[in-house]
Motif scaffolding. Structure first.
Motif, PDB file in Angstrom:
ATOM      1  N   LEU A   4     -62.419  26.570  -6.850  1.00 40.02           N
ATOM      2  CA  LEU A   4     -61.194  25.881  -7.237  1.00 40.02           C
ATOM      3  C   LEU A   4     -61.020  26.079  -8.733  1.00 40.02           C
ATOM      4  N   VAL A   5     -59.895  26.622  -9.112  1.00 43.48           N
ATOM      5  CA  VAL A   5     -59.661  26.912 -10.526  1.00 43.48           C
ATOM      6  C   VAL A   5     -58.404  26.186 -10.981  1.00 43.48           C
ATOM      7  N   GLU A   6     -58.597  25.236 -11.895  1.00 40.26           N
ATOM      8  CA  GLU A   6     -57.465  24.478 -12.429  1.00 40.26           C
ATOM      9  C   GLU A   6     -56.918  25.156 -13.679  1.00 40.26           C
ATOM     10  N   SER A   7     -55.654  24.902 -13.909  1.00 33.83           N
ATOM     11  CA  SER A   7     -55.009  25.361 -15.134  1.00 33.83           C
ATOM     12  C   SER A   7     -53.817  24.468 -15.427  1.00 33.83           C
ATOM     13  N   GLY A   8     -53.294  24.582 -16.636  1.00 29.73           N
ATOM     14  CA  GLY A   8     -52.071  23.860 -16.978  1.00 29.73           C
ATOM     15  C   GLY A   8     -52.243  22.642 -17.856  1.00 29.73           C
ATOM     16  N   GLY A   9     -53.475  22.288 -18.174  1.00 31.91           N
ATOM     17  CA  GLY A   9     -53.673  21.145 -19.054  1.00 31.91           C
ATOM     18  C   GLY A   9     -53.233  21.456 -20.474  1.00 31.91           C
ATOM     19  N   GLY A  10     -53.212  20.438 -21.299  1.00 36.34           N
ATOM     20  CA  GLY A  10     -52.823  20.628 -22.692  1.00 36.34           C
ATOM     21  C   GLY A  10     -52.549  19.304 -23.368  1.00 36.34           C
ATOM     22  N   SER A  11     -51.936  19.400 -24.538  1.00 33.51           N
ATOM     23  CA  SER A  11     -51.602  18.214 -25.325  1.00 33.51           C
ATOM     24  C   SER A  11     -50.088  18.053 -25.381  1.00 33.51           C
ATOM     25  N   VAL A  12     -49.629  16.849 -25.092  1.00 30.66           N
ATOM     26  CA  VAL A  12     -48.194  16.548 -25.144  1.00 30.66           C
ATOM     27  C   VAL A  12     -48.002  15.177 -25.751  1.00 30.66           C
ATOM     28  N   GLN A  13     -46.793  14.919 -26.183  1.00 30.44           N
ATOM     29  CA  GLN A  13     -46.454  13.583 -26.657  1.00 30.44           C
ATOM     30  C   GLN A  13     -46.056  12.710 -25.478  1.00 30.44           C
ATOM     31  N   ALA A  14     -46.162  11.418 -25.690  1.00 34.30           N
ATOM     32  CA  ALA A  14     -45.763  10.465 -24.657  1.00 34.30           C
ATOM     33  C   ALA A  14     -44.327  10.751 -24.222  1.00 34.30           C
ATOM     34  N   GLY A  15     -44.112  10.682 -22.918  1.00 34.62           N
ATOM     35  CA  GLY A  15     -42.799  10.986 -22.363  1.00 34.62           C
ATOM     36  C   GLY A  15     -42.646  12.423 -21.928  1.00 34.62           C
ATOM     37  N   GLY A  16     -43.592  13.259 -22.302  1.00 40.13           N
ATOM     38  CA  GLY A  16     -43.537  14.668 -21.960  1.00 40.13           C
ATOM     39  C   GLY A  16     -44.033  14.948 -20.554  1.00 40.13           C
ATOM     40  N   SER A  17     -44.074  16.238 -20.216  1.00 40.75           N
ATOM     41  CA  SER A  17     -44.458  16.668 -18.876  1.00 40.75           C
ATOM     42  C   SER A  17     -45.467  17.807 -18.942  1.00 40.75           C
ATOM     43  N   ARG A  67     -44.024   9.005 -11.151  1.00 38.81           N
ATOM     44  CA  ARG A  67     -44.138   9.899 -12.317  1.00 38.81           C
ATOM     45  C   ARG A  67     -44.808  11.229 -11.964  1.00 38.81           C
ATOM     46  N   PHE A  68     -45.773  11.188 -11.063  1.00 37.74           N
ATOM     47  CA  PHE A  68     -46.523  12.387 -10.693  1.00 37.74           C
ATOM     48  C   PHE A  68     -46.102  12.826  -9.283  1.00 37.74           C
ATOM     49  N   MET A  83     -46.588  16.319 -13.610  1.00 43.63           N
ATOM     50  CA  MET A  83     -46.766  15.040 -14.298  1.00 43.63           C
ATOM     51  C   MET A  83     -45.628  14.849 -15.287  1.00 43.63           C
ATOM     52  N   ASN A  84     -44.818  13.838 -15.031  1.00 47.24           N
ATOM     53  CA  ASN A  84     -43.683  13.517 -15.890  1.00 47.24           C
ATOM     54  C   ASN A  84     -43.890  12.157 -16.537  1.00 47.24           C
ATOM     55  N   SER A  85     -43.105  11.891 -17.569  1.00 46.29           N
ATOM     56  CA  SER A  85     -43.172  10.602 -18.266  1.00 46.29           C
ATOM     57  C   SER A  85     -44.606  10.233 -18.598  1.00 46.29           C
ATOM     58  N   LEU A  86     -45.308  11.176 -19.163  1.00 49.59           N
ATOM     59  CA  LEU A  86     -46.725  10.956 -19.454  1.00 49.59           C
ATOM     60  C   LEU A  86     -46.926   9.856 -20.481  1.00 49.59           C
ATOM     61  N   LYS A  87     -48.021   9.142 -20.299  1.00 47.01           N
ATOM     62  CA  LYS A  87     -48.385   8.027 -21.177  1.00 47.01           C
ATOM     63  C   LYS A  87     -49.747   8.308 -21.807  1.00 47.01           C
ATOM     64  N   PRO A  88     -50.029   7.702 -22.931  1.00 44.68           N
ATOM     65  CA  PRO A  88     -51.358   7.905 -23.542  1.00 44.68           C
ATOM     66  C   PRO A  88     -52.506   7.559 -22.595  1.00 44.68           C
ATOM     67  N   GLU A  89     -52.288   6.600 -21.730  1.00 45.83           N
ATOM     68  CA  GLU A  89     -53.346   6.219 -20.786  1.00 45.83           C
ATOM     69  C   GLU A  89     -53.576   7.259 -19.695  1.00 45.83           C
ATOM     70  N   ASP A  90     -52.746   8.293 -19.642  1.00 44.69           N
ATOM     71  CA  ASP A  90     -52.971   9.394 -18.712  1.00 44.69           C
ATOM     72  C   ASP A  90     -53.958  10.408 -19.277  1.00 44.69           C
ATOM     73  N   THR A  91     -54.341  10.229 -20.521  1.00 43.84           N
ATOM     74  CA  THR A  91     -55.286  11.147 -21.149  1.00 43.84           C
ATOM     75  C   THR A  91     -56.621  11.123 -20.418  1.00 43.84           C
ATOM     76  N   ALA A  92     -57.062  12.293 -19.989  1.00 34.80           N
ATOM     77  CA  ALA A  92     -58.306  12.401 -19.219  1.00 34.80           C
ATOM     78  C   ALA A  92     -58.573  13.866 -18.904  1.00 34.80           C
ATOM     79  N   MET A  93     -59.754  14.105 -18.370  1.00 34.37           N
ATOM     80  CA  MET A  93     -60.044  15.396 -17.752  1.00 34.37           C
ATOM     81  C   MET A  93     -59.571  15.290 -16.313  1.00 34.37           C
ATOM     82  N   TYR A  94     -58.781  16.261 -15.897  1.00 34.83           N
ATOM     83  CA  TYR A  94     -58.246  16.256 -14.537  1.00 34.83           C
ATOM     84  C   TYR A  94     -58.980  17.296 -13.695  1.00 34.83           C
ATOM     85  N   TYR A  95     -59.385  16.860 -12.510  1.00 30.25           N
ATOM     86  CA  TYR A  95     -60.143  17.708 -11.612  1.00 30.25           C
ATOM     87  C   TYR A  95     -59.407  17.859 -10.275  1.00 30.25           C
TER      88      TYR A  95
END
Length: 125
Positions: A4-17, A67-68, A83-95
């Motif tokens: 299983l190979v994930e991709s697409g993570g990154g850094s965004v501001q709150a409200g981003g996708s 939102r997701f 993932m839409n309307s992202l919030k700071p509390e969504d910050t994490a490693m996603y698996y």
């Protein structure tokens, strides 16, 4: 060998996708349960969204409902997490995780056989 190979993570501001992708290979069964989990530092791994690939049924944690969106492309053996309307509390490693289609309680990470390496999502305020 299942991968299983994930991709697409990154850094965004709150409200981003962001859109995460999970490409699966080597999985014997065409029908399976695919889940997205996340783990923030110092916290337990939690399920975010689940899809049963045979029926297309989807389920979401209350914290991300509305939102997701989890979806699949069977031709590409790929599962997505929009993932839409992202919030700071969504910050994490996603698996990404894969398990048999008969998983009865998909919110438990112990039900899944295979895991990706994870992709980091960081949301700044």
């Amino acid at each position: 060998q299942v991968q299983l190979v994930e991709s697409g993570g990154g850094s965004v501001q709150a409200g981003g996708s962001l859109r995460l992708s999970c490409a699966a290979s080597g999985y014997t069964y065409s029908s399976k349960c695919m889940g997205w989990f996340r783990q923030a530092p110092g916290k337990e791994r939690e399920a975010v969204a689940v899809i049963y690939t045979n029926s297309g049924s989807t389920f979401y944690a209350d914290s991300v409902k509305g939102r997701f969106t989890i979806s699949q492309d069977n031709a590409k053996n790929t599962v997505y997490l929009q993932m839409n309307s992202l919030k700071p509390e969504d910050t994490a490693m996603y698996y990404c995780a894969a398990g048999p289609a008969w998983i009865g309680y998909p919110w438990s990470w112990g039900e899944y056989n295979y895991w990706g390496q994870g992709t980091q999502v960081t949301v700044s305020s």
